[in-house]
Design an enzyme around this catalytic site. Sequence first.
Site, PDB file in Angstrom:
ATOM      1  N   LYS A  86       0.800  -1.222   0.000  1.00 50.72           N
ATOM      2  CA  LYS A  86       0.000   0.000   0.000  1.00 50.72           C
ATOM      3  C   LYS A  86       0.839   1.282   0.000  1.00 50.72           C
ATOM      4  O   LYS A  86       0.379   2.336  -0.456  1.00 50.72           O
ATOM      5  CB  LYS A  86      -0.946   0.008   1.195  1.00 50.72           C
ATOM      6  N   SER A 126       0.739 -10.081  -0.706  1.00 49.87           N
ATOM      7  CA  SER A 126       0.517  -8.635  -0.709  1.00 49.87           C
ATOM      8  C   SER A 126       0.746  -7.965   0.634  1.00 49.87           C
ATOM      9  O   SER A 126       0.979  -6.747   0.683  1.00 49.87           O
ATOM     10  CB  SER A 126      -0.899  -8.324  -1.195  1.00 49.87           C
TER      11      SER A 126
END
Length: 409
Positions: free
Chosen positions: A61, A311
């Site tokens: 992110k 992720s």
Amino acid sequence: MSYSTADSWPPLTLDDVRGAQKMLTGVARVTAMEGSRHLSQLVGAPVHLKCENLQRTGSFKLRGGYVRIAGLLPEQRAAGVVAASAGNHAQGVALASSLLGLHSTVFMPKGAPLPKISATQDYGAEVRLHGQVVDETLAAAQEYAAETGAVFIHPFDHPDIIAGQGTVGLEILEQCPEVRTIVVGIGGGGLAAGIAIAVKSLRPDVRIVGVQAAGAAAYPPSLAAGHPVAVDNPVTMADGIKVGRPGDVPFRIIGDLVDEVRTVSEDELATALLLCLERAKLVVEPAGASPVAALLSDPGAFEGPVVAVLSGGNVDPVLLERVLRHGMAAQGRYLAVRLRLTDRPGALATLLGVLSVVDANVLDVSHVRTDPRLGLTEAEVELHLETKGRAHCVEVGHALREAGYTVIG
């Protein structure tokens, strides 16, 4: 890259992603690519893990957050930024804002794990707790933006965000140029969309497979309908991909460039997380383990070499403990049994002796004598056992019945 309305956003290109990569030099890490012998044997081709769980702030992110904030005009920067998130996006925005010298306010649900709240504050954000679910938190952040002039940083529905996340795709091609399939988790779709733009622009032959949690799978019905469709009350332990509606911008890209979207169950997510921890020695959150879950559920469906994108690794320790237990139970490595035995001195010791012979490790014992369902000379015992797999569970059950015990469940 700055845009005013969704209608004015031009199509994202490889040049946008390459520009983001230059912007992120010295900010985001080029994360490691680790081979997985176990998954490679299972799939029958090389499998590599792209370790974004080792990225700064513990997830990908930061990439998109930094590119979005760095692209703000001076007058926009002056008002600061605001975001809403249960964890990963919050930390990415907080660190990006601190690095760029901006004030950030992050709204988080009241039930957000304390480690994620603390980390977001440590990265420099002002944290405000609001609402019980992310949708309520999101509404509060947007209201704050309207009142204060702070720029709302969407977690996935903006070209700058997608361009930043797409740098993961460029790194994959550099680290594994022979890749044939990339498997990536999908929530709102920013990461998958960014990777798809980068990879398909350079290697249109590479197959890209998105993965969603079955209880929060908005993309399959949306792709079938041809437009974003909301899923009511998404339910999954994988909060990183627990998104009820696809983003408008990533939806168009995923519809054009992602070859397939699969779903995985909660049991498969738990098993994948456990595998990452035991075999790869990597702490991965459930959303980050979703590509591995897809490989485990249907290993023959993926042409290798395969790259699975891990992720993120921001998992709450309380959830981690629960998920690990669930994953071990799904693999047959925990067994709970209830049985009745004669309530006499030494009866429990005799039962434990039977379990010792079949090498079942007793974790917990609950002994009930006063239930009205029991006969005068009966007792009920519930045992939690550590076992070696499904075959061992069957062996334990057989040994108990052979010893004359009535197994209730």
